[in-house]
Design a protein around this motif. Structure first.
Motif, mmCIF file in Angstrom:
data_model
loop_
_atom_site.group_PDB
_atom_site.id
_atom_site.type_symbol
_atom_site.label_atom_id
_atom_site.label_comp_id
_atom_site.label_asym_id
_atom_site.label_seq_id
_atom_site.Cartn_x
_atom_site.Cartn_y
_atom_site.Cartn_z
ATOM 1 N N ARG A 150 -0.040 -1.634 3.752
ATOM 2 C CA ARG A 150 -0.259 -2.386 5.203
ATOM 3 C C ARG A 150 0.630 -2.293 5.967
ATOM 4 N NH1 ARG A 150 -0.384 -7.580 7.223
ATOM 5 N NH2 ARG A 150 1.292 -8.231 5.664
ATOM 6 N N GLN B 97 -4.589 1.272 0.980
ATOM 7 C CA GLN B 97 -5.122 0.382 2.199
ATOM 8 C C GLN B 97 -4.219 0.463 3.147
ATOM 9 O OE1 GLN B 97 -8.298 -0.187 2.397
ATOM 10 N NE2 GLN B 97 -8.724 0.466 0.641
ATOM 11 N N SER C 108 -8.114 4.623 -2.784
ATOM 12 C CA SER C 108 -8.856 4.201 -1.553
ATOM 13 C C SER C 108 -7.734 3.613 -0.295
ATOM 14 C CB SER C 108 -9.355 2.826 -2.130
ATOM 15 O OG SER C 108 -10.344 2.201 -1.060
ATOM 16 N N GLY C 109 -8.372 4.202 0.739
ATOM 17 C CA GLY C 109 -7.442 4.071 1.958
ATOM 18 C C GLY C 109 -7.096 5.401 2.639
ATOM 19 N N LEU D 226 -0.750 1.845 -9.182
ATOM 20 C CA LEU D 226 -1.659 2.461 -8.074
ATOM 21 C C LEU D 226 -2.999 2.996 -8.969
ATOM 22 C CD1 LEU D 226 -2.194 3.249 -5.453
ATOM 23 C CD2 LEU D 226 -1.355 5.220 -5.601
ATOM 24 N N SER E 67 4.062 -3.475 -2.308
ATOM 25 C CA SER E 67 2.710 -3.362 -3.090
ATOM 26 C C SER E 67 1.894 -3.036 -2.290
ATOM 27 C CB SER E 67 2.488 -5.009 -3.462
ATOM 28 O OG SER E 67 2.388 -5.791 -2.108
ATOM 29 N N SER E 68 1.807 -2.807 -0.648
ATOM 30 C CA SER E 68 0.893 -2.102 -0.215
ATOM 31 C C SER E 68 1.387 -1.185 1.018
ATOM 32 C CB SER E 68 -0.256 -2.980 0.285
ATOM 33 O OG SER E 68 0.338 -3.775 1.497
ATOM 34 N N ARG F 122 -0.092 -1.006 -5.042
ATOM 35 C CA ARG F 122 -1.173 -1.303 -5.878
ATOM 36 C C ARG F 122 -2.339 -0.574 -4.958
ATOM 37 N NH1 ARG F 122 -1.315 -5.012 -9.640
ATOM 38 N NH2 ARG F 122 0.313 -6.149 -10.016
ATOM 39 N N SER F 123 -2.160 -0.206 -3.859
ATOM 40 C CA SER F 123 -3.066 0.078 -2.797
ATOM 41 C C SER F 123 -2.660 1.102 -1.746
ATOM 42 C CB SER F 123 -3.852 -1.175 -2.134
ATOM 43 O OG SER F 123 -4.577 -0.892 -0.975
ATOM 44 N N SER G 183 -6.206 3.305 -7.474
ATOM 45 C CA SER G 183 -7.244 4.026 -6.548
ATOM 46 C C SER G 183 -6.333 4.799 -5.402
ATOM 47 C CB SER G 183 -8.299 3.243 -5.985
ATOM 48 O OG SER G 183 -8.870 3.540 -5.191
#
Length: 131
Positions: free
Chosen positions: A63, A92, A117-118, A113, A60-61, A89-90, A115
């Motif tokens: 990270r 980031q 952003s990141g 997804l 999901s990310s 989703r991100s 955005s």
């Protein structure tokens, strides 16, 4: 493909990586149960090759990539390839990449997804060998 991999536990202390014959430093491919790559968080360097994340149904990310400073190119001229991760989703996590990338960034088939952003600290994107 690893149908049972749940985590990257065991890699949490990794400080550096090389690249394979295809120019890829990190490949996370076809792990339908993998939800996180957080164990890569101690990797605080420039990758000599690309970052390639594909076909991870529950991821999901990104990270865990917060400390990666830059991305090298693979044999096709890609720096970053993120494809077919339906729960992603991100972006980031990739915020420490503060450079102009000489190769391509390919992002496709990530249904959740909304955005990019990141990726805002990337100063420029080049092209791959396909143009």
């Amino acid at each position: 493909r690893n149908a049972v991999l749940l985590s990257l536990r065991g890699l949490q202390g990794i400080k550096s990586v090389g690249k394979d014959d295809w120019g890829k430093s990190i490949m996370v491919w076809s792990n339908p149960l993998l939800e996180s790559i957080a164990e890569l968080s101690s990797l605080c360097s420039q990758l000599p090759g690309s970052l390639d994340i594909r076909d991870n149904a529950k991821l999901s990310s990104l990270r865990g990539t917060e400390c990666i400073k830059g991305l090298g190119k693979d044999a096709n001229g890609n720096n970053l390839f993120v494809q077919d991760n339906p729960s992603l989703r991100s972006f980031q996590g990739l915020t420490a990449v503060r450079a102009e990338l000489s190769g391509a960034v390919i992002i496709e088939g990530n249904a959740q997804l909304a955005s990019l952003s990141g990726l805002q600290n990337i100063r420029g994107i080049g092209e791959n060998y396909g143009g």
